[in-house]
Design an enzyme around this catalytic site. Structure first.
Site, PDB file in Angstrom:
ATOM      1  N   ASN A  86       6.194  51.582  22.840  1.00  0.00           N
ATOM      2  CA  ASN A  86       6.846  52.864  23.051  1.00  0.00           C
ATOM      3  C   ASN A  86       5.965  54.030  22.620  1.00  0.00           C
ATOM      4  O   ASN A  86       5.061  53.869  21.821  1.00  0.00           O
ATOM      5  CB  ASN A  86       8.177  52.893  22.298  1.00  0.00           C
ATOM      6  CG  ASN A  86       8.008  52.582  20.824  1.00  0.00           C
ATOM      7  OD1 ASN A  86       7.654  51.463  20.483  1.00  0.00           O
ATOM      8  ND2 ASN A  86       8.239  53.545  19.966  1.00  0.00           N
ATOM      9  N   ASP A 138      13.195  54.008  21.392  1.00  0.00           N
ATOM     10  CA  ASP A 138      12.335  53.041  20.695  1.00  0.00           C
ATOM     11  C   ASP A 138      12.469  51.639  21.283  1.00  0.00           C
ATOM     12  O   ASP A 138      12.522  50.650  20.572  1.00  0.00           O
ATOM     13  CB  ASP A 138      12.639  53.025  19.191  1.00  0.00           C
ATOM     14  CG  ASP A 138      11.588  52.258  18.394  1.00  0.00           C
ATOM     15  OD1 ASP A 138      10.409  52.255  18.791  1.00  0.00           O
ATOM     16  OD2 ASP A 138      11.944  51.653  17.377  1.00  0.00           O
TER      17      ASP A 138
END
Length: 172
Positions: free
Chosen positions: A16, A58
Site C-alpha cells: 500500500n 491499508d
C-alpha cells in the site's frame, strides 16, 4: 510469490501507499496495490493490474497468488491467477497477459466498493466508507486487517473449489 515455468513469469503483489492519510497523497499512487507478472530472466514487467488505486484503508496487496488451469465459459482451457485480496475482492486474471476475468466480493458485507467494473478494472467506491479527514467513516468493511490476510490458500482441481481463510472484521 508464485512462478509458472510455462509462461516464464513470476507473480507478486505490491504493498500500500504511504502515508495512510489519503488526503496527503492525491492520485492513484500508481504501482501500489498491484499484481505484477514479470519475466523471470529479464525482470521485465509483462503486466501490472492495480486493484485498489489510491488505497485509503491499508489493504496491502501482497497476499497469496493461486495458479490454476480452468475452462472459461466457452470451454477453452485458460491459465489463471486468482488472488483473494485484503480489500474483500477475489480477483481472477489471465496469467499470460494480465486480463481481468472476474472480481467478486468475498462476502456481501464488503462495503468500501459497490462493485469492480470489469471493463476498466476499477473499483466503484462507496464514499460513505472512505477514510478522508473530513468524514467519520463507520462500519467500514473490511477493516485494515482485511477480509483475507496473508494466510495460504488452496485449490482442489478435482472439485474446482478454492479454500480460503477469511476474516470478518469491520472498523470505524
Amino acid at each position: 510469490y508464485a512462478y509458472d515455468p510455462g509462461t516464464n513469469l513470476f507473480y507478486y503483489g505490491s504493498g500500500n501507499p504511504a502515508p495512510w492519510n489519503e488526503t496527503m497523497r492525491p492520485g492513484d499512487n500508481k504501482w501500489t496495490m498491484t499484481i505484477f507478472g514479470r519475466d523471470i530472466d529479464t525482470g521485465e514487467a509483462k503486466f501490472g493490474y492495480q486493484k485498489t488505486p489510491h488505497d485509503e484503508w491499508d489493504f496491502a496487496g501482497v497476499n497469496f497468488m493461486l495458479l490454476t488451469e480452468q475452462k472459461d465459459k466457452e470451454g477453452k482451457e485458460r491459465k489463471l491467477l486468482t488472488h483473494p485480496d485484503r480489500n474483500g475482492i477475489v480477483y481472477t486474471l489471465d496469467r499470460t497477459n494480465g486480463d481481468l476475468i472476474s472480481a467478486d466480493k468475498i462476502d456481501d458485507t464488503v462495503n468500501v466498493f459497490k462493485t469492480v467494473d470489469l471493463k476498466s478494472g476499477l473499483p466503484v467506491r462507496d464514499p460513505e466508507y472512505g477514510t478522508r479527514m473530513d468524514h467519520l467513516g463507520k462500519d467500514i468493511c473490511p477493516s485494515a486487517m482485511g477480509y483475507h490476510n496473508q494466510g495460504h490458500d488452496s485449490y482442489d482441481p478435482t472439485k474446482q473449489l478454492f479454500f480460503l481463510g477469511v476474516n470478518h472484521i469491520c472498523m470505524d
